[in-house]
Design a protein around this motif. Structure first.
Motif, short mmCIF file in Angstrom:
data_model
loop_
_atom_site.label_atom_id
_atom_site.label_comp_id
_atom_site.label_asym_id
_atom_site.label_seq_id
_atom_site.Cartn_x
_atom_site.Cartn_y
_atom_site.Cartn_z
N TRP A 14 8.01 0.06 -1.28
CA TRP A 14 6.72 0.07 -1.96
C TRP A 14 6.10 1.46 -1.97
O TRP A 14 5.54 1.90 -2.98
N THR A 15 6.22 2.19 -0.86
CA THR A 15 5.66 3.54 -0.77
C THR A 15 6.32 4.48 -1.76
O THR A 15 5.64 5.27 -2.44
N CYS A 16 7.64 4.41 -1.87
CA CYS A 16 8.34 5.27 -2.83
C CYS A 16 7.91 4.97 -4.26
O CYS A 16 7.67 5.88 -5.06
N ALA A 17 7.80 3.68 -4.59
CA ALA A 17 7.37 3.31 -5.94
C ALA A 17 5.94 3.75 -6.21
O ALA A 17 5.59 4.17 -7.32
N VAL A 67 5.40 4.55 -10.16
CA VAL A 67 6.20 3.60 -10.96
C VAL A 67 5.57 2.22 -10.92
O VAL A 67 5.30 1.60 -11.95
N GLY A 68 5.33 1.72 -9.70
CA GLY A 68 4.66 0.44 -9.55
C GLY A 68 5.43 -0.73 -10.11
O GLY A 68 5.02 -1.33 -11.11
N TYR A 69 6.57 -1.08 -9.48
CA TYR A 69 7.36 -2.20 -9.97
C TYR A 69 6.62 -3.53 -9.87
O TYR A 69 6.81 -4.42 -10.68
N GLY A 70 5.79 -3.69 -8.86
CA GLY A 70 5.02 -4.91 -8.72
C GLY A 70 5.73 -6.02 -7.97
O GLY A 70 5.17 -7.11 -7.84
N ASP A 71 6.98 -5.78 -7.49
CA ASP A 71 7.67 -6.83 -6.75
C ASP A 71 7.04 -7.05 -5.39
O ASP A 71 7.05 -8.18 -4.87
N VAL A 72 6.52 -6.01 -4.78
CA VAL A 72 5.76 -6.13 -3.54
C VAL A 72 4.47 -5.33 -3.70
O VAL A 72 4.44 -4.31 -4.38
N ALA A 73 3.41 -5.83 -3.07
CA ALA A 73 2.12 -5.16 -3.18
C ALA A 73 1.27 -5.52 -1.98
O ALA A 73 1.39 -6.63 -1.44
N PRO A 74 0.40 -4.63 -1.54
CA PRO A 74 -0.47 -4.93 -0.39
C PRO A 74 -1.55 -5.94 -0.76
O PRO A 74 -2.02 -5.97 -1.90
N VAL A 75 -1.93 -6.74 0.23
CA VAL A 75 -2.98 -7.74 0.01
C VAL A 75 -4.17 -7.52 0.92
O VAL A 75 -5.22 -8.12 0.70
N THR A 76 -4.04 -6.68 1.93
CA THR A 76 -5.14 -6.43 2.86
C THR A 76 -5.99 -5.26 2.36
O THR A 76 -5.51 -4.40 1.61
N ARG A 108 -4.58 -1.75 0.59
CA ARG A 108 -4.97 -1.33 -0.76
C ARG A 108 -5.63 0.05 -0.75
O ARG A 108 -5.42 0.84 -1.68
N VAL A 109 -6.44 0.33 0.27
CA VAL A 109 -7.01 1.68 0.38
C VAL A 109 -5.90 2.71 0.57
O VAL A 109 -5.93 3.80 -0.01
N THR A 110 -4.91 2.36 1.39
CA THR A 110 -3.77 3.26 1.58
C THR A 110 -3.03 3.47 0.26
O THR A 110 -2.58 4.59 -0.04
N ALA A 111 -2.92 2.42 -0.53
CA ALA A 111 -2.25 2.54 -1.83
C ALA A 111 -2.98 3.52 -2.73
O ALA A 111 -2.36 4.35 -3.40
N VAL A 112 -4.30 3.44 -2.76
CA VAL A 112 -5.08 4.37 -3.59
C VAL A 112 -4.84 5.81 -3.13
O VAL A 112 -4.64 6.72 -3.95
#
Length: 233
Positions: free
Chosen positions: A163-166, A171-180, A184-188
């Motif tokens: 997920w981190t590489c994507a 790219v954001g494949y969407g197969d896995v994603a954070p829910v907490t 999500r803040v880390t994702a941003v």
């Protein structure tokens, strides 16, 4: 935008004295955090407490360095924070500290010898190493908060790395994603860092190509005999 004032001599001496301790503390912090996250259920309680002590000790070193530099700078706290914003962010989020090690390495190299790489090479290496360190720290953080969350899709560290590489590559494949919320803040943060650092690499590489082609054209023009230009009779 505020401009950072020149460092006083005492602060410059302190920075040089703390280069090695800060580098060691950065490695210790990241190592202790990684062990606690990845081996949480497999290590005895004593080892986990030791890792926590290492993390807190390293954080204390960061805080001491920040406080001393604030004192030596002669600036007020608010002005110091404005002119040292990255240092303040790194103090609050110590997982970003290893990224500062890259800058520390180049500062040491510049003081003892000329860097072996040119400007474009240094930018690309700096961005690449920074992306790798940020990605590893981000993967650890997301895995820590996601693995036991209800409805989570990031259940293993491998999922977190994928997920981190994507995310860094936008790219954001969407197969896995954070829910907490933390995930999500880390994702941003990872998306912003990925865009900035990868953009720096792309821009530096493009500038290097333009410079190389321009130099080849200039050298080619200089080798032609006078009057020997395309279309000349």
């Amino acid at each position: 935008m505020s401009v950072r004032p020149p460092k006083p001599p005492r602060q410059e001496r302190w920075d040089r004295r703390m280069e090695t301790p800060l580098a060691v503390a950065s490695v210790a912090y990241l190592t202790g955090y990684a062990v606690r996250v990845l081996a949480d259920s497999r290590l005895p309680r004593g080892w986990l407490d030791l890792c926590l002590a290492v993390i807190l000790t390293a954080w204390a070193v960061f805080g001491l360095d920040y406080a001393v530099r604030l004192r030596l700078s002669g600036q007020g706290p608010l002005r110091f924070v404005r002119t040292h914003l990255l240092d303040t962010v790194v103090l609050v989020l110590p997982l970003l500290r290893p990224v500062r090690m890259v800058d520390l390495y180049y500062r040491i190299r510049r003081r003892h010898d000329r860097p072996r790489l040119d400007l474009y090479g240094r930018v690309m290496v700096y961005a690449g190493v920074s992306v790798a360190l940020l990605g590893f720290a981000g993967a650890l953080t997301v895995y820590r908060y996601e693995r036991h969350a209800p409805g989570a899709t990031i259940l293993t560290f491998g999922d977190s790395v994928w997920w981190t590489c994507a995310t860094l590559a936008t790219v954001g494949y969407g197969d896995v994603a954070p829910v907490t919320p933390v995930g999500r803040v880390t994702a941003v943060g990872l998306m912003a860092c990925g865009l900035a650092l990868l953009g720096a690499v792309t821009g530096s590489f493009s500038s290097w190509l333009i410079q190389a082609f321009t130099r080849e054209d200039e050298e080619g023009d200089g080798k032609r005999p006078p009057g020997d230009f395309p279309g000349a009779s």
